[in-house]
Structures are given as C-alpha cells and as structure tokens.
Design an enzyme around this catalytic site. Structure first.
Site, PDB file in Angstrom:
ATOM      1  CB  THR A  23      -1.098   0.197   1.365  1.00  0.00           C
ATOM      2  OG1 THR A  23      -0.129   0.065   2.513  1.00  0.00           O
ATOM      3  CG2 THR A  23      -1.881  -1.126   1.098  1.00  0.00           C
ATOM      4  CB  SER A  24       2.668   3.144   1.542  1.00  0.00           C
ATOM      5  OG  SER A  24       3.494   2.718   2.535  1.00  0.00           O
ATOM      6  CG  ASP A 247       8.265  -7.667   1.203  1.00  0.00           C
ATOM      7  OD1 ASP A 247       8.005  -8.777   1.443  1.00  0.00           O
ATOM      8  OD2 ASP A 247       7.353  -6.852   1.022  1.00  0.00           O
ATOM      9  CB  THR A 248       9.048 -12.339   3.787  1.00  0.00           C
ATOM     10  OG1 THR A 248       7.658 -11.471   3.390  1.00  0.00           O
ATOM     11  CG2 THR A 248       8.953 -12.915   5.081  1.00  0.00           C
ATOM     12  CB  THR A 269      -0.452  -6.639   3.775  1.00  0.00           C
ATOM     13  OG1 THR A 269      -0.143  -5.218   3.784  1.00  0.00           O
ATOM     14  CG2 THR A 269      -1.649  -6.996   2.854  1.00  0.00           C
ATOM     15  CG  ASN A 306       2.358 -16.469   2.030  1.00  0.00           C
ATOM     16  OD1 ASN A 306       3.403 -16.948   2.414  1.00  0.00           O
ATOM     17  ND2 ASN A 306       2.199 -15.389   1.297  1.00  0.00           N
TER      18      ASN A 306
END
Length: 518
Positions: A23-24, A247-248, A269, A306
C-alpha cells in the site's frame, strides 16, 4: 569510518533502502557504524493499484517516480554509499526485445488466475510442482500468473521476465538479473538446487530464455544510469547492491534472534510465520499442510505459511472510516481490549477475505456461515480478527515445528504488526511461547545491513542479528491466561469449518503494516 570515500559526520556509512509494500513505498537511509545502526525515513509515497479493463494492475511508473524522488531526498540527507531495493514477491513485468515494458504488471490479487492450476500440462500437478519448488499452493504464485498471461496477445513479444524488484533495479542500472529470494517464490525455482528448474519450465511450455541469471544478496547489480543520476542528484558512480529483494527475506534476516531455535512471524499485510532451516522440507506431509520453502540469506530456507494478516484489520478500517462509524486505530484497539474474549473466530485464510472490499460484512457472513453469532461493534470485530490471527500464528508455528522436527523456544514477531501490543500478547498466550516484538522496520533494516555487509561493515548473519538486538527497541511478552481457552477456540473453528484448518490441527497431534509480505 570511510566506505568508498563516503561517511557522515559521525564516521558512519550511509545506505539508501528502497522498500516497497502493498500500500505504500518508502525510501529510508540507514547509518551503520561500529555498534551503531540508525534509520531515517526520508520519503514515503502511496502505492495505489489501478483497475483497468483487463484487470488489476500496479502503477509501476508511479512507484518508480516515488523511488527517484526518495533517492533525491536520501542524497540530500548525506552521501550515499549504495542503494538496495526490496518489494513484495510473485509479481513481474515482461520486457520485449528492446527492453520496453509490455504493459503495467498485474496485481497478485487480480482474478485472472482463477482455475489456472487445474489446466496445467500433464506432469505439472500439485505434487510435481511441490517436489520442485516446495511452495504453498496459492492462486497468485508466479507460475499460475504466467500460465494465465501466456494466453494474451502480448505474450509472443515477451523476451525477458523481471520480478518487481528486479524490474526497478533494471530501470536504475540497465542490468538484468533475478535475485534468488524472490525467484524462489515463483514456483519455477528448484528448492534443492537453488537454481531455475529448467525441467519444469520446459514441461510448462515456457521459454527458458525468459528467466534471467540469478543473483545472491550482496552481489553488485550495477551503477546508476546517467539519467537516473541526473534525476536523483546522486553520483553516476553510486552502486546498486543486490539485497534480499523479497521483503520477507530481508525482514527475516533482521530478526534479532540470539537463540538457534526460534520461530518468526513477519507481520504486516500478510503474516509470514515459520522457521529458518538449513534445507527445504519437501515431504508429502509438508505439501498437505500447505507450507512453503523460500530461499533466505546465505542459503537458508524460510519454511513458512502465508496467513492473511493485518490486511483484514486495514480493510475493516477503510470501510469504517468511509462511513465515519469508528474511531482511529488507538480507539479501535482500546475497544477491542474491552470486548468479550473469544466471542467469535474466523479462519483468516478463507478465500472470501482475499480481495479488496467490505471486510466487516465478509466477516459477518463467515460467522453466519459457520453457525456463529455475528459481532457488529467495531471493537468486537477487531478483537475477533486479532484473536483469530493469534490462533493462526499458533497453529502455523506448531505445524512447522512438527513437520521440520524442531522445537522453537521463542517467537520473534517483526514488521508493522509488532507495534500491535494486543496481537503480540495474544500470540504469546495462544502459542505458550514468549514473544519478542520488533523491530517494526525489519525489512528496511535487513536491506540496509545486507548492503553494509557487502562492504565489509557487518559480519555473518548472527553478527548482523546481534547488532539489531543491541541497537533496536524490542518488547517482550510472556504467555498468560488459560491455554485451554485457545484450545477451545481452535476446536470450535475446526468443527465449524471442517478441513479449513486441518493442516495445523493434524500437525499438532505461518513487514510493516502497509504490506510486508507476499
């Protein structure tokens, strides 16, 4: 300290981390010195998908513009030693023979992959795919996206596939490559060999030439192109360093673990919950439990599931804020803490929760569908969401431990979810394990420190983690309450939704709040 001639006034080297979530996006500068590690967010920008007639797409040009603006701000914050880029996984762009992008990349929440898994060629069924890639079966895995995409007219002109961080690195440097932690999420990566699976790519009828050479975290990716240097104000000699671009993977590298047997939850998220292993677990039991084997730093394996994470809460908040029906986050959490415990339970991974939309109504529909009394007060809904996530964390960690033959003694919860004290405490209560929460900016820290390590400023992975543990604020939660309450909650969910949580139940007897994870 001087690295490539650059250091700030305190003798610390300065690195720029581009960190894009669902989202950003942010650009963060990290200053690394002997025993010191500081982050400063210099620019934040929205990541707003766009729905076009042919589906949900990422506004990658807008992301690129925000990244350039952020790098300009980073340069104004001090001389930059290098740049690293991380994003979410599975999504990609296709380039033609001239290197031009063939349309905006699809969003993983786009519905075009529905039913694709059932149309794969012979020899590419779920068991065969798992034996190679070891991935949790998710409808948005890259392999399914590609099989849907190949039915489009533009497919015949595609010559190169670049995952999202690799695409942005390509635009910065002109170089082409595939970073391994992100490549391992595609379903086309051999989990044992650590290479692209030529055999599987061939069986699927895909062109092997689409897939670029692999890069390990720490490898040089190139230097800024002249027009990029002009746009950012950074020297053209500024190197771009390959980091753990999923990113994880960067977040897990930044887990401040000082013990060997730990579980991790990278919570944003999505909640990515599991263990760090030396080798993949590719058993049929692991496949049935829907666990994934993704590559980590230094050849490690992130063995995880997940779980639909803070997405549930954020979608609820969007609905309530539009209607003016609820206070801000702090008010919602206060009301959740005061609400009746264990009033309702959901399966966070129910397919009805995947797409954007009216999440409170969907939660109510799930509760009615499973014979439960719906909760309507926003505080009660938030409590239901957070307790259900804590229960999913417990279920996943216990299943991972059983399948991998490990006995974790602590859970490290990193990412934006680590700021949520209720979720952290209830995860400790549900699991019966102590929880260390933080750092919230784990992804950016991993990005920065892998750049620093490539320049000899940080040692091995344990040394990197010790530096984080010594310099970052952490909070600790001890289990409390009656664990049987959580057992009853689990039993209720299993009874009301047969099969939905069977993987976790069988195994017992898995980024920042704006979108860490896929």
């Amino acid at each position: 300290m001087t690295v490539n001639g650059y250091a700030d006034g305190a003798g610390r080297a300065v690195f720029a981390a581009v960190d894009l979530g669902a989202t950003s996006g942010r650009v963060i500068t990290g200053r690394v010195g002997p025993g010191t590690l500081d982050l400063v967010e210099v620019h934040r920008f929205a990541n707003t998908p766009v729905r076009l007639p042919d589906g949900l797409r990422w506004d990658v040009a807008g992301l690129y513009r925000g990244m350039l603006e952020g790098l300009r701000a980073a340069g104004q914050n001090g001389p930059v030693v290098s740049v690293g880029v991380d994003t979410w996984a599975v999504d990609y762009g296709l380039l033609d023979a001239d290197g031009a992008l063939l349309g905006l990349p699809f969003h993983y929440r786009d519905a075009r992959t529905a039913g694709v898994a059932g149309r794969l060629p012979e020899g590419c069924g779920p068991a065969e795919l798992y034996a190679v890639g070891g991935l949790q079966h998710l409808p948005f895995n890259t392999v399914f996206q590609l099989m849907a995409h190949r039915e489009s007219a533009q497919w015949d002109t595609a010559r190169t596939l670049l995952l999202m961080p690799d695409l942005l690195v390509h635009w910065l440097t002109g170089s082409v490559g595939a970073e391994v932690t992100n490549a391992s999420t595609t379903g086309l990566f051999d989990a044992r060999a650590g290479t692209w699976s030529d055999a599987l790519i061939g069986r699927l009828g895909l062109e092997r030439s689409l897939f670029p050479p692999l890069r390990e975290p720490g490898a040089p990716a190139g230097r800024l192109l002249p027009h990029v240097a002009e746009a950012t104000g950074l020297p053209a000699s500024t190197p771009v360093t390959t980091v753990a671009s999923h990113d994880t993977a960067s977040a897990v590298a930044a887990v401040p673990a000082t013990e060997e047997d730990f579980a991790f939850i990278s919570c944003g998220t999505w909640s990515l919950a599991g263990l760090e292993l030396d080798a993949p677990v590719l058993s049929e039991e692991s496949r049935a439990a829907d666990f994934t084997n993704e590559r980590g730093v230094d050849g490690t394996v992130r063995y995880l599931r997940n779980i639909m994470g803070m997405w549930l809460l954020e979608e609820c908040r969007r609905v309530w804020e539009r209607s003016g029906a609820a206070p801000g986050l702090d008010g919602l959490l206060s009301r959740a803490a005061a609400s009746r415990p264990f009033a309702a339970v959901i399966d966070p991974d129910d397919p009805s929760f995947l797409a954007p939309g009216d999440m409170p109504s969907r939660i109510g529909a799930f509760l009615r569908r499973t014979g439960q009394q719906p909760v309507s007060d926003p505080g009660a809904v938030v409590r239901c969401v957070l307790e259900s996530l804590a229960l999913a964390h417990r279920r996943t960690v216990r299943a991972a431990a059983a399948l991998a033959g490990r006995a974790p003694t602590r859970i490290h919860l990193v990412g934006g979810g680590s700021r949520n004290a209720l979720l952290c405490q209830w995860t400790a209560d549900a699991s019966g394990l102590p929880v260390t929460a933080g750092p919230a900016e784990a992804t950016a820290l991993g990005n920065v420190l892998l750049q620093a390590r490539a320049r000899g400023l940080v040692g091995d992975l344990p040394a990197l983690r010790r530096l984080i543990a010594a310099t970052q604020p952490l909070r600790h939660y001890t289990p409390r309450g009656n664990p049987r309450d959580w057992d009853r909650m689990e039993a209720r969910l299993t009874a009301e939704r047969p099969g939905a949580v069977a993987a976790g139940a069988d195994a017992e007897g898995n980024g920042e709040g704006d979108g860490r994870g896929v």
